[in-house]
Design a protein around this motif. Structure first.
Motif, PDB file in Angstrom:
ATOM      1  N   GLY A 160     -47.465  73.580  68.631  1.00 46.40           N
ATOM      2  CA  GLY A 160     -47.091  74.381  67.464  1.00 46.40           C
ATOM      3  C   GLY A 160     -48.062  74.146  66.319  1.00 46.40           C
ATOM      4  N   GLU A 161     -47.607  74.427  65.120  1.00 44.87           N
ATOM      5  CA  GLU A 161     -48.504  74.328  63.956  1.00 44.87           C
ATOM      6  C   GLU A 161     -48.399  72.948  63.269  1.00 44.87           C
ATOM      7  OE1 GLU A 161     -48.979  77.750  61.179  1.00 44.87           O
ATOM      8  OE2 GLU A 161     -47.978  76.397  59.780  1.00 44.87           O
ATOM      9  N   GLY A 162     -47.209  72.653  62.790  1.00 40.31           N
ATOM     10  CA  GLY A 162     -47.015  71.391  62.089  1.00 40.31           C
ATOM     11  C   GLY A 162     -45.541  71.225  61.790  1.00 40.31           C
ATOM     12  N   PRO A 163     -45.110  69.982  61.520  1.00 38.98           N
ATOM     13  CA  PRO A 163     -43.680  69.737  61.271  1.00 38.98           C
ATOM     14  C   PRO A 163     -43.160  70.477  60.050  1.00 38.98           C
ATOM     15  CG  PRO A 163     -44.959  67.667  61.381  1.00 38.98           C
ATOM     16  CD  PRO A 163     -45.925  68.785  61.416  1.00 38.98           C
ATOM     17  N   GLY A 164     -41.895  70.850  60.103  1.00 41.74           N
ATOM     18  CA  GLY A 164     -41.189  71.386  58.941  1.00 41.74           C
ATOM     19  C   GLY A 164     -40.291  70.294  58.365  1.00 41.74           C
ATOM     20  N   GLU A 193     -38.157  68.249  60.946  1.00 41.74           N
ATOM     21  CA  GLU A 193     -39.016  67.397  61.779  1.00 41.74           C
ATOM     22  C   GLU A 193     -39.504  66.203  60.958  1.00 41.74           C
ATOM     23  OE1 GLU A 193     -39.383  70.761  61.477  1.00 41.74           O
ATOM     24  OE2 GLU A 193     -38.524  71.313  63.425  1.00 41.74           O
ATOM     25  N   PRO A 238     -40.347  66.766  67.032  1.00 41.45           N
ATOM     26  CA  PRO A 238     -40.878  68.118  66.864  1.00 41.45           C
ATOM     27  C   PRO A 238     -39.841  69.195  67.202  1.00 41.45           C
ATOM     28  CG  PRO A 238     -41.607  67.219  68.952  1.00 41.45           C
ATOM     29  CD  PRO A 238     -40.823  66.134  68.270  1.00 41.45           C
ATOM     30  N   PHE A 239     -39.919  70.289  66.512  1.00 45.62           N
ATOM     31  CA  PHE A 239     -39.097  71.468  66.821  1.00 45.62           C
ATOM     32  C   PHE A 239     -37.597  71.153  66.957  1.00 45.62           C
ATOM     33  CE2 PHE A 239     -43.267  73.280  67.787  1.00 45.62           C
ATOM     34  CZ  PHE A 239     -43.141  74.526  67.196  1.00 45.62           C
ATOM     35  N   ALA A 299     -36.459  76.776  63.912  1.00 48.41           N
ATOM     36  CA  ALA A 299     -37.467  77.294  64.861  1.00 48.41           C
ATOM     37  C   ALA A 299     -37.331  76.586  66.211  1.00 48.41           C
ATOM     38  CB  ALA A 299     -38.870  77.104  64.297  1.00 48.41           C
ATOM     39  N   ASN A 313     -47.794  69.244  67.939  1.00 51.61           N
ATOM     40  CA  ASN A 313     -48.283  70.157  66.910  1.00 51.61           C
ATOM     41  C   ASN A 313     -49.756  69.908  66.616  1.00 51.61           C
ATOM     42  OD1 ASN A 313     -45.988  71.763  65.837  1.00 51.61           O
ATOM     43  ND2 ASN A 313     -45.086  69.733  65.487  1.00 51.61           N
ATOM     44  N   HIS A 353     -45.101  82.249  67.523  1.00 49.46           N
ATOM     45  CA  HIS A 353     -44.439  81.058  66.998  1.00 49.46           C
ATOM     46  C   HIS A 353     -42.945  81.390  66.820  1.00 49.46           C
ATOM     47  CE1 HIS A 353     -43.265  77.753  64.474  1.00 49.46           C
ATOM     48  NE2 HIS A 353     -44.434  77.169  64.730  1.00 49.46           N
TER      49      HIS A 353
HETATM   50  N1  URA Z   1     -42.846  74.469  63.441  1.00 51.11           N
HETATM   51  C1  URA Z   1     -43.890  73.896  64.086  1.00 51.11           C
HETATM   52  O1  URA Z   1     -44.966  74.465  64.201  1.00 51.11           O
HETATM   53  N2  URA Z   1     -43.686  72.689  64.585  1.00 51.11           N
HETATM   54  C2  URA Z   1     -42.543  72.029  64.495  1.00 51.11           C
HETATM   55  O2  URA Z   1     -42.468  70.905  65.001  1.00 51.11           O
HETATM   56  C3  URA Z   1     -41.481  72.662  63.837  1.00 51.11           C
HETATM   57  C4  URA Z   1     -41.641  73.879  63.309  1.00 51.11           C
END
Ligand code: URA
Length: 216
Positions: free
Chosen positions: A45-49, A52, A58-59, A63, A86, A160
């Motif tokens: 994915g992109e990065g933690p929200g 997370e 993660p995730f 999402a 991510n 995504h």
């Molecule tokens: N979106 C992401 O790209 N990664 C995550 O871990 C959570 C939300």
């Protein structure tokens, strides 16, 4: 002896101490990634929200729950069947897209993880991930397709889940309608690897199925 679990834990410990970019200043915790270290498929994915960043997993937020729903319903897989990580391992403030500099400083960790995990297929979730893997296409054009990366790894692009939760219509040609084809393909790939098929055989079959079913 090469111990995958030990190697991954070693990288994840290094991630937890990282202060290479300013994202470490606002994080609660790092989110290195987790799941089945022997999965032939790794999701990036992109990065933690926020959720997370609060938990280190993660995730797990909205999402992530949507991703899990898609995996269960369409891929017939659980999140824990695959490895999920991510591009960046710390939450960008207000969930902004990570900068080029942050990505450059963070992705040696992802590269190390991928060297250890040795996936056959990487599922690129959304455009930041897609771009990192060198695919200069819009996600709408790239999704449902495979791309070569570093010679022996295939990148499979899909939307995504954060984008999909804002566009949940299952109407024909809608993003979630297309994502259902991608998720079914991912489930098929997973089973095909476990029954001994090669990545090239899998790509060929999925490409044919995608065309025949209207998924691309
Ligand atoms: N979106 C992401 O790209 N990664 C995550 O871990 C959570 C939300």
């Amino acid at each position: 002896m090469f111990d995958k679990n030990f190697e991954i834990e070693y990288i994840n410990k290094k991630i937890s101490k990282c202060e290479k970019c300013s994202l470490h200043l606002s994080r609660n915790t790092t989110v290195p990634g987790e799941g089945n270290i022997n999965s032939p498929i790794v999701f990036v994915g992109e990065g933690p929200g926020a959720d997370e960043d609060a938990t280190g997993h993660p995730f797990v937020g909205k999402a992530g729950q949507f991703l899990e729903k898609m995996l269960v319903n369409w891929s017939k897989l659980k999140k824990s069947d695959v490895y999920i990580t991510n591009i960046v391992k710390c939450r960008p403030p207000k969930n902004r897209v990570p900068t080029t500099e942050e990505i450059k400083l963070c992705t040696p960790f992802l590269e190390s993880q991928l060297i250890i995990l040795k996936p056959k297929i990487i599922v690129a979730l959304g455009s930041t991930s897609l771009k990192y893997f060198g695919i200069n296409k819009k996600i709408t054009a790239a999704r449902g397709h495979f791309f070569d990366w570093k010679g022996n790894i295939k990148i499979f692009a899909t939307f995504h889940p954060s984008y999909l939760i804002r566009n949940q219509s299952m109407e024909k040609n809608s993003p979630t309608w297309y994502a259902s084809f991608d998720m079914k393909a991912i489930g098929w790939m997973y089973k095909a690897f476990n029954s001994g098929k090669t990545a090239d055989e899998i790509v060929k079959v999925i490409n044919e199925r995608m065309k025949a079913s209207g998924g691309v």
